[in-house]
Design a protein around this motif. Structure first.
Motif, PDB file in Angstrom:
ATOM      1  N   ALA A  12       0.908  -0.877   0.014  1.00 47.23           N
ATOM      2  CA  ALA A  12      -0.461  -0.146  -0.027  1.00 47.23           C
ATOM      3  C   ALA A  12       0.510   1.024   0.100  1.00 47.23           C
ATOM      4  CB  ALA A  12      -0.636   0.034   1.551  1.00 47.23           C
ATOM      5  N   GLY A  13       2.020   1.532   0.529  1.00 47.80           N
ATOM      6  CA  GLY A  13       2.594   2.619   0.948  1.00 47.80           C
ATOM      7  C   GLY A  13       3.300   2.057  -0.464  1.00 47.80           C
ATOM      8  N   GLU A  14       3.750   1.702  -1.488  1.00 46.10           N
ATOM      9  CA  GLU A  14       3.685   1.862  -2.606  1.00 46.10           C
ATOM     10  C   GLU A  14       2.826   2.644  -3.614  1.00 46.10           C
ATOM     11  OE1 GLU A  14       7.666  -0.981  -3.730  1.00 46.10           O
ATOM     12  OE2 GLU A  14       5.623  -2.403  -3.188  1.00 46.10           O
ATOM     13  N   ALA A  15       1.775   2.121  -3.642  1.00 47.81           N
ATOM     14  CA  ALA A  15       0.500   2.222  -3.615  1.00 47.81           C
ATOM     15  C   ALA A  15       0.040   3.972  -3.756  1.00 47.81           C
ATOM     16  CB  ALA A  15      -0.591   1.446  -3.772  1.00 47.81           C
ATOM     17  N   ALA A  16      -0.099   4.063  -3.306  1.00 46.92           N
ATOM     18  CA  ALA A  16       0.157   5.880  -2.149  1.00 46.92           C
ATOM     19  C   ALA A  16       0.529   6.499  -3.160  1.00 46.92           C
ATOM     20  CB  ALA A  16       0.883   5.422  -0.512  1.00 46.92           C
ATOM     21  N   ARG A  17       1.738   5.841  -3.605  1.00 52.65           N
ATOM     22  CA  ARG A  17       3.016   7.420  -4.152  1.00 52.65           C
ATOM     23  C   ARG A  17       2.599   7.488  -5.797  1.00 52.65           C
ATOM     24  NH1 ARG A  17       7.505   9.328  -1.703  1.00 52.65           N
ATOM     25  NH2 ARG A  17       7.242  10.889  -4.032  1.00 52.65           N
ATOM     26  N   LEU A  18       2.098   6.520  -5.857  1.00 58.19           N
ATOM     27  CA  LEU A  18       1.739   6.634  -7.300  1.00 58.19           C
ATOM     28  C   LEU A  18       0.347   6.937  -8.185  1.00 58.19           C
ATOM     29  CD1 LEU A  18       3.178   3.232  -8.383  1.00 58.19           C
ATOM     30  CD2 LEU A  18       4.309   5.120  -8.404  1.00 58.19           C
ATOM     31  N   ASP A  19      -0.375   6.913  -6.545  1.00 61.23           N
ATOM     32  CA  ASP A  19      -2.358   7.591  -6.772  1.00 61.23           C
ATOM     33  C   ASP A  19      -2.495   8.376  -8.052  1.00 61.23           C
ATOM     34  OD1 ASP A  19      -5.276   7.737  -7.164  1.00 61.23           O
ATOM     35  OD2 ASP A  19      -4.890   7.928  -4.751  1.00 61.23           O
ATOM     36  N   GLY A  20      -3.072   8.881  -8.801  1.00 60.90           N
ATOM     37  CA  GLY A  20      -3.205  10.329  -9.375  1.00 60.90           C
ATOM     38  C   GLY A  20      -2.409  10.164 -10.475  1.00 60.90           C
ATOM     39  N   LEU A  21      -2.174   9.397 -11.229  1.00 61.96           N
ATOM     40  CA  LEU A  21      -1.425   8.847 -12.942  1.00 61.96           C
ATOM     41  C   LEU A  21      -2.211   8.427 -13.952  1.00 61.96           C
ATOM     42  CD1 LEU A  21       1.714   7.609 -11.696  1.00 61.96           C
ATOM     43  CD2 LEU A  21       1.682   9.663 -12.375  1.00 61.96           C
ATOM     44  N   GLY A  22      -3.551   8.121 -13.579  1.00 58.60           N
ATOM     45  CA  GLY A  22      -4.351   8.228 -14.824  1.00 58.60           C
ATOM     46  C   GLY A  22      -4.421   6.466 -14.938  1.00 58.60           C
ATOM     47  N   ALA A  23      -4.092   5.888 -14.128  1.00 59.03           N
ATOM     48  CA  ALA A  23      -3.988   4.212 -14.393  1.00 59.03           C
ATOM     49  C   ALA A  23      -4.779   3.767 -13.642  1.00 59.03           C
ATOM     50  CB  ALA A  23      -2.684   3.424 -14.341  1.00 59.03           C
ATOM     51  N   ARG A  24      -5.200   1.887 -13.514  1.00 64.07           N
ATOM     52  CA  ARG A  24      -5.963   1.042 -12.847  1.00 64.07           C
ATOM     53  C   ARG A  24      -4.661   0.654 -11.818  1.00 64.07           C
ATOM     54  NH1 ARG A  24      -8.561  -4.275 -13.826  1.00 64.07           N
ATOM     55  NH2 ARG A  24      -7.331  -4.003 -16.254  1.00 64.07           N
ATOM     56  N   LEU A  25      -5.095   0.700 -10.224  1.00 60.59           N
ATOM     57  CA  LEU A  25      -3.812   0.310  -9.414  1.00 60.59           C
ATOM     58  C   LEU A  25      -4.193  -0.808  -8.270  1.00 60.59           C
ATOM     59  CD1 LEU A  25      -0.714   1.155  -8.643  1.00 60.59           C
ATOM     60  CD2 LEU A  25      -2.193   3.201  -6.957  1.00 60.59           C
ATOM     61  N   VAL A  26      -3.137  -1.925  -8.511  1.00 57.78           N
ATOM     62  CA  VAL A  26      -3.448  -2.874  -7.221  1.00 57.78           C
ATOM     63  C   VAL A  26      -2.570  -3.286  -6.752  1.00 57.78           C
ATOM     64  CG1 VAL A  26      -4.140  -5.629  -8.399  1.00 57.78           C
ATOM     65  CG2 VAL A  26      -5.346  -3.797  -9.339  1.00 57.78           C
ATOM     66  N   VAL A  27      -2.984  -3.020  -5.483  1.00 57.69           N
ATOM     67  CA  VAL A  27      -2.276  -4.414  -4.808  1.00 57.69           C
ATOM     68  C   VAL A  27      -1.794  -5.686  -4.686  1.00 57.69           C
ATOM     69  CG1 VAL A  27      -1.125  -3.969  -2.216  1.00 57.69           C
ATOM     70  CG2 VAL A  27      -2.064  -1.760  -3.638  1.00 57.69           C
ATOM     71  N   SER A  28      -0.947  -5.858  -4.992  1.00 57.17           N
ATOM     72  CA  SER A  28      -0.958  -7.919  -5.139  1.00 57.17           C
ATOM     73  C   SER A  28      -0.338  -8.036  -3.952  1.00 57.17           C
ATOM     74  CB  SER A  28       0.456  -8.144  -5.979  1.00 57.17           C
ATOM     75  OG  SER A  28       1.265  -7.894  -5.465  1.00 57.17           O
TER      76      SER A  28
END
Length: 212
Positions: A12-28
């Motif tokens: 989730a920490g990595e995901a938080a820094r990649l939010d808002g880039l206009g792509a679907r985001l999945v934490v695996s």
């Protein structure tokens, strides 16, 4: 392709820094199996034009990379699948085995055709990225891996799993790693997590921009 891209990260920490880039985001979750299953589930739910394996990782000796630098994959390699024969390591190719049942091709996964140009745009190093199930913890092992896979840049724990699922689904894949530390003994005081996360975001943004 950018808006139709899927980004897969371990935490989730990595995901938080990649939010808002206009792509679907999945934490695996962590590791190649968790990453493969999460990628497969996401692609079954909705296909994508490109899958991006993203996160932070360590840099191998001789890579020239330092904390805060960025690496993009020329090939994604599951580096800890094989067999020990005494002190000699045998890759799956040498054993005539493969992670794919329909081919003898070891455990290496090709990447998206635009990866090298995206790396240039991002100012990133471009070369092999290795996936291991256990983080390397010694200088000797780090050097052995770098020697076994010439040009290896960075180590992560999810890329090969994500690549395997993406390619089975017929979707191109690329791995993006921001460097947080050197591969070797765990020296948490030397880790540069914030800089690595910033580099990862820069790399993913460049991939999405180039992918269009």
């Amino acid at each position: 392709m950018g808006a139709g891209s899927l980004i897969v990260v371990a935490t989730a920490g990595e995901a938080a820094r990649l939010d808002g880039l206009g792509a679907r985001l999945v934490v695996s979750g962590v590791g190649p199996v968790a990453a493969a299953l999460a990628t497969q589930r996401a692609l079954l739910d909705r296909t994508a034009g490109l899958v991006i394996s993203a996160g932070i990782g360590g840099a191998y000796p001789g890579s020239g990379l330092e904390p805060g630098d960025l690496a993009l994959s020329s090939v994604i390699i599951q580096a800890d699948l094989g067999a020990w024969d005494g002190d000699a390591w045998l890759e799956l190719d040498a054993l005539r085995l493969s992670v794919r049942p329909d081919a003898v091709q070891g455990a290496q996964f090709p990447v998206w055709d635009g990866a090298e140009q995206a790396a240039r745009r991002a100012g990133a190093a471009f070369g092999p990225l290795l996936t291991v199930s256990g983080v390397t913890g010694s200088v000797a092992t780090a050097r052995a891996l770098a020697q076994r896979y010439p040009g290896a840049l960075s180590e992560g724990m999810e890329g090969a799993g994500i690549a395997h699922a993406a390619l089975l689904a017929g979707v191109p894949v690329v791995e993006v790693r921001g460097v947080s530390n050197e591969v070797g003994p765990r020296d948490r005081a030397a880790w540069r997590i914030a800089e690595a996360l910033a580099a990862t975001r820069r790399g993913v943004a460049a991939v999405l921009e180039f992918a269009g």
